[in-house]
Write an enzyme that holds these catalytic residues in place. Structure first.
Site, PDB file in Angstrom:
ATOM      1  N   ALA A   4       6.880   8.744   1.384  1.00  0.00           N
ATOM      2  CA  ALA A   4       5.696   9.578   1.140  1.00  0.00           C
ATOM      3  C   ALA A   4       5.640  10.659   2.201  1.00  0.00           C
ATOM      4  O   ALA A   4       5.178  10.429   3.327  1.00  0.00           O
ATOM      5  CB  ALA A   4       4.434   8.725   1.156  1.00  0.00           C
ATOM      6  N   PRO A  41       5.383  17.299  -0.171  1.00  0.00           N
ATOM      7  CA  PRO A  41       4.635  16.967  -1.391  1.00  0.00           C
ATOM      8  C   PRO A  41       5.294  15.885  -2.240  1.00  0.00           C
ATOM      9  O   PRO A  41       5.015  15.778  -3.432  1.00  0.00           O
ATOM     10  CB  PRO A  41       4.673  18.304  -2.142  1.00  0.00           C
ATOM     11  CG  PRO A  41       6.036  18.852  -1.823  1.00  0.00           C
ATOM     12  CD  PRO A  41       6.311  18.436  -0.398  1.00  0.00           C
ATOM     13  N   ARG A  42       6.175  15.057  -1.658  1.00  0.00           N
ATOM     14  CA  ARG A  42       6.929  14.091  -2.448  1.00  0.00           C
ATOM     15  C   ARG A  42       6.597  12.665  -2.048  1.00  0.00           C
ATOM     16  O   ARG A  42       6.189  12.388  -0.930  1.00  0.00           O
ATOM     17  CB  ARG A  42       8.435  14.319  -2.289  1.00  0.00           C
ATOM     18  CG  ARG A  42       8.922  15.668  -2.791  1.00  0.00           C
ATOM     19  CD  ARG A  42      10.423  15.812  -2.586  1.00  0.00           C
ATOM     20  NE  ARG A  42      10.907  17.099  -3.101  1.00  0.00           N
ATOM     21  CZ  ARG A  42      10.915  18.233  -2.418  1.00  0.00           C
ATOM     22  NH1 ARG A  42      10.459  18.233  -1.162  1.00  0.00           N
ATOM     23  NH2 ARG A  42      11.351  19.344  -2.951  1.00  0.00           N
ATOM     24  N   CYS A  45      12.448  -9.361  15.137  1.00  0.00           N
ATOM     25  CA  CYS A  45      11.367 -10.167  15.687  1.00  0.00           C
ATOM     26  C   CYS A  45      11.397 -11.555  15.057  1.00  0.00           C
ATOM     27  O   CYS A  45      12.118 -11.818  14.102  1.00  0.00           O
ATOM     28  CB  CYS A  45      10.013  -9.510  15.441  1.00  0.00           C
ATOM     29  SG  CYS A  45       9.483  -9.548  13.728  1.00  0.00           S
TER      30      CYS A  45
END
Length: 279
Positions: A254, A257-258, A118
């Site tokens: 993210a 659970p990491r 862009c």
């Protein structure tokens, strides 16, 4: 025509555009071949005309254009407050904005191609100074919950698989605003514009995005006053270096659970003792 007034500012424009088109395609699934109808994101182009000068031409999902332009001007550092905007007029594909005493000589000279293809304003992010000062503190559970909300809110993505999403939360984890767009940069502009038009102070908020994190994305959050930015995908070197320079917390990959915290992990309050050199 759509008419409105915010703080004495009048906007008019037309956003009655389809966000998706339907196509008949051939789907192959193992040994089965079928003809099915699918929805595909509409890609449009808009021009931002600031005081008569074109400052940007961008591809965009044609929704929330008013919010987009307010957020864009803030997140690109062209204005410091939306109160500076005198008027916005949408005359597709042009968005005309009037700002009194705009101090740039020739905005058209600073347009550049961004990492996503862009066009943005050449920038200024290399010269950003003044580390973020914020006492915001987030828990792992809040971060993972916010990431999971993207799947609930990204309606266009669920329909087409072709959009990004940005969500802004306050420090208690309450939703402030969110936006979808074909462009990851645009989602930040739209979400920030929505929040600012709603009168929100973003200095105590955090932002969750689906896009990769180069410096341009981190800089947008910084200019909006947001100290924490979280993504479910990868950062780039420029994004990490800028976040560290500006004392921003940058969290990527993210995926519960990491997660990986690239800068200022001290804002995440329940991660325990950090051990060195653990693969």
């Amino acid at each position: 025509m759509e008419n409105g007034s915010i703080n004495g500012i009048h906007e008019r424009g037309n956003e009655n555009k389809d966000l998706t088109n339907s196509y008949t395609v051939t789907r192959v699934d193992r040994d089965a071949v079928t003809r099915v109808d699918v929805e595909v994101c509409v890609e449009e182009s808009v021009n931002i005309i600031l005081n008569g000068a074109r400052v940007a031409s961008l591809t965009i999902t044609p929704s929330n254009l008013k919010e987009f332009v307010y957020g864009y001007l803030i997140c690109e550092g062209l204005i410091r407050s939306i109160d500076r905007i005198e008027s916005v007029e949408i005359n597709w594909p042009d968005i005309f904005v009037k700002v009194p005493e705009f101090d740039k000589d020739d905005p058209g000279l600073w347009m550049e191609i961004r990492s996503s293809g862009c066009v943005g304003v050449r920038s200024s992010w290399m010269s950003l100074e003044g580390p973020v000062k914020s006492d915001i503190s987030l828990s792992k559970d809040m971060i993972f919950h916010s990431i999971e909300l993207i799947n609930d809110l990204a309606v266009l993505w669920k329909t087409t698989g072709g959009t990004h999403c940005t969500i802004i939360f306050d420090k208690m984890g309450s939703l402030i605003s969110y936006a979808e767009d074909m462009g990851r940069h645009n989602t930040i502009d739209k979400a920030v514009g929505k929040a600012l038009l709603d009168g929100r102070d973003l200095s105590g908020c955090f932002m969750v995005c689906t896009g990769r994190m180069p410096a341009g994305m981190v800089a947008k959050a910084y200019r909006a006053g947001i100290p924490v930015i979280i993504s479910n995908t990868a950062p780039f070197t420029t994004g990490i270096e800028l976040a560290r320079k500006l004392n921003m917390t940058l969290i990527c990959f993210a995926r519960p659970p990491r997660m990986q915290i690239y800068s200022v992990p001290e804002r995440i309050k329940d991660i325990g003792t950090i051990r060195e050199n653990v693969p």
